[in-house]
Scaffold this motif. Sequence first.
Motif, PDB file in Angstrom:
ATOM      1  N   ALA A 176      -2.697  -0.628  -7.727  1.00 32.10           N
ATOM      2  CA  ALA A 176      -2.468  -1.984  -7.225  1.00 32.10           C
ATOM      3  C   ALA A 176      -2.837  -3.032  -8.268  1.00 32.10           C
ATOM      4  O   ALA A 176      -2.248  -4.118  -8.302  1.00 32.10           O
ATOM      5  CB  ALA A 176      -3.278  -2.205  -5.947  1.00 32.10           C
ATOM      6  N   GLU A 228       0.835  -1.208   0.000  1.00 29.95           N
ATOM      7  CA  GLU A 228       0.000   0.000   0.000  1.00 29.95           C
ATOM      8  C   GLU A 228       0.866   1.254   0.000  1.00 29.95           C
ATOM      9  O   GLU A 228       0.557   2.235  -0.684  1.00 29.95           O
ATOM     10  CB  GLU A 228      -0.940   0.016   1.218  1.00 29.95           C
ATOM     11  CG  GLU A 228      -1.996  -1.069   1.196  1.00 29.95           C
ATOM     12  CD  GLU A 228      -1.466  -2.466   1.566  1.00 29.95           C
ATOM     13  OE1 GLU A 228      -0.420  -2.580   2.244  1.00 29.95           O
ATOM     14  OE2 GLU A 228      -2.095  -3.444   1.141  1.00 29.95           O
ATOM     15  N   TYR A 279       2.293   1.649  -3.527  1.00 26.67           N
ATOM     16  CA  TYR A 279       1.308   2.172  -4.469  1.00 26.67           C
ATOM     17  C   TYR A 279       1.092   3.667  -4.250  1.00 26.67           C
ATOM     18  O   TYR A 279       0.993   4.437  -5.199  1.00 26.67           O
ATOM     19  CB  TYR A 279      -0.021   1.426  -4.346  1.00 26.67           C
ATOM     20  CG  TYR A 279       0.082  -0.066  -4.579  1.00 26.67           C
ATOM     21  CD1 TYR A 279       0.849  -0.591  -5.610  1.00 26.67           C
ATOM     22  CD2 TYR A 279      -0.583  -0.964  -3.759  1.00 26.67           C
ATOM     23  CE1 TYR A 279       0.957  -1.951  -5.825  1.00 26.67           C
ATOM     24  CE2 TYR A 279      -0.489  -2.340  -3.964  1.00 26.67           C
ATOM     25  CZ  TYR A 279       0.283  -2.825  -4.997  1.00 26.67           C
ATOM     26  OH  TYR A 279       0.386  -4.163  -5.194  1.00 26.67           O
ATOM     27  N   ARG A 280       1.045   4.072  -3.004  1.00 30.61           N
ATOM     28  CA  ARG A 280       0.831   5.478  -2.674  1.00 30.61           C
ATOM     29  C   ARG A 280       2.049   6.319  -3.097  1.00 30.61           C
ATOM     30  O   ARG A 280       1.902   7.376  -3.697  1.00 30.61           O
ATOM     31  CB  ARG A 280       0.558   5.628  -1.183  1.00 30.61           C
ATOM     32  CG  ARG A 280       0.187   7.029  -0.749  1.00 30.61           C
ATOM     33  CD  ARG A 280      -0.172   7.143   0.731  1.00 30.61           C
ATOM     34  NE  ARG A 280       0.856   6.598   1.608  1.00 30.61           N
ATOM     35  CZ  ARG A 280       0.763   5.429   2.268  1.00 30.61           C
ATOM     36  NH1 ARG A 280      -0.318   4.702   2.160  1.00 30.61           N
ATOM     37  NH2 ARG A 280       1.731   4.997   3.038  1.00 30.61           N
TER      38      ARG A 280
END
Length: 163
Positions: A33, A23, A26-27
């Motif tokens: 994702a 996560e 991805y951020r």
Amino acid sequence: MDKISTIKERILFYLEEKNIKKESFYRETGISASNFKGVGLKSDLGIDKVVKILAAYPELDQHLHWLIKGEGTLDLNAPQERNEIAKKDHPQGDLLYGQDFNEKIGDVLANMYAQYNTQDKSLLFMQNQISKMEKKLELTILKQSKYLEKILALVQDKEAESK
């Protein structure tokens, strides 16, 4: 370690080795994702996304040969000198290991985007021209049909008169 076949799989391996949550990855990269799941995992990763990953994780600059080609190993404890040796072993070392790699890739991407944009505009123009030509063709066919109907009616009238 088994042979990891795609850049995406190597990136996931890197994240696991560094204990980086997906996560967060991805951020930090702005990459969806879905690129790393299911069928998306087997598809190619665009160079624009590779540049985003390298910008977010500059440590990977030292491991480009492993990341891109899947050759060698990912040794996160290796001293910096190892990459200096690797540069000598690769005739294209400057391209793969240079500090301005991201800038070069950015320039290439900007050039490709400009070409794509130009081609896209050309295609839209051609589609518009084709659409106009199709409409003219339809009108011409309608006119010809009307003329043929008139000619046929005149011929039928002449035949009726002659009988």
